[in-house]
Every structure is written in C-alpha cells, then in structure tokens.
Design a protein around this motif. Structure first.
Motif: not given
Length: 182
Positions: A22-26, A73-74, A82-85
C-alpha cells in the motif's frame, strides 16, 4: 527461531488479483474502509475520522513492515491499480512460527471470491516462503461471512472465547480459526 525479512517487499499475483504494498495513492480507499461503520462493525478499533488518520495508519503499517513486525498488502484487480481491500499478517510470532491474518474488502467488491483468492495466496506465501507452521484468524462471532470464507479456505474453528476483549465500554467474544502447514 523463524527469521522474518520483508526488506524486499513480496508482490503476489493470483488469476484476478495483484497484492502489492500500500502507498499514499491508497489513502482515499484506506480511509473509506476504516471510516465506514459497516466495514468496521466487527473490528474493535476506532473509526478513522479524516484522511490524516488514514495516512498515519499507513505510516504505522510501513514502519512495522520495515521492522519485520507485520506485512500488509493492498488488494487490487490485475487490470486496475486502485486498492479494493487489504490483507496481511498483523501479529507475527516468530518464536511460535505463527501469525494472525486479517483482511478487509470494499463493499462493491465483496461476494465475488476476491477475499478467498487473496487468503489462499497469502496462506501459501506464509507456509512456503515465511515458513510459518500455523496461521490464526480472530473474528467476531457475528461475522458469519468471514467465518464462511475462512472455512472455505480450510481454516478450522479452534476456539470461542467469551468476553475476552474489552472495547468501547463492553466485553466482546471472539472466535479463533486456524490452519496448519501440513
């Protein structure tokens, strides 16, 4: 004793999913999950109230990954970043070769088998790469959907604890599911 090292973050893939760091975009998706009362219904943690809290949560996760205390993990679809979970091991006990798995999925993506697919992949990673002997999942007894997913992934109901956690002024029950590396 088991040695844990996430200095090279392991990206994992399934037929439909990519599991990445995961990163700042999430932040927006992380905030959407952690601020939603329905999503947090079975997780005894305070709701996130703003993006800054989600950002702080991400920083804490990063620090714990860097210090090899956890891995998270994203979850994304292969064709969409796009992160969904999220899914990960939150309490790693190297001295016992055991870790606790946890996961969340945005409502629009629930009921499509994504969590089952992600659990299967990270369990395989834990047993083959991390060399864990067992994995546990601690859930609220009312979280029937999570219990079904765990059972589908070959987790066994190990115990039911009465009022073993205190949160928000009340005692809560928990159920522990586990799977062994056979």
């Amino acid at each position: 004793m088991l040695e844990i090292n996430f200095s090279v973050f392991p990206e994992l893939e399934t037929d439909r999913l990519k599991l990445r760091r995961a990163d700042v975009n999430d932040i927006n998706e992380l905030f959407a999950m952690r601020s939603d009362p329905d999503m947090m219904k079975y997780i005894p943690r305070p709701l996130a109230t703003d993006l800054e809290e989600a950002s702080t949560h991400l920083k804490i996760m990063d620090e714990k990954i860097t210090s090899n205390e956890m891995i998270n993990w994203a979850i994304t679809l292969k064709d969409d970043p796009k992160m969904i979970g999220t899914i990960g091991y939150y309490h790693i006990k190297p001295e016992h070769y055991r870790a606790e798995i946890g996961y969340m999925l945005l409502p629009d993506y629930q009921g499509k088998g994504y969590v089952t697919e992600a659990i299967t992949k990270v369990v395989n990673y834990a047993f083959t790469t991390m060399n864990l002997h067992s994995i546990e999942a601690v859930i609220d007894p009312e979280n029937v959907a999570s219990a079904k997913v765990l059972e589908k992934c070959n987790f066994i109901k190990e115990s039911y604890f009465k009022e073993n956690e205190f949160y928000n002024g009340q005692f809560l029950d928990t159920i522990i599911y586990s799977i062994l590396n056979k």
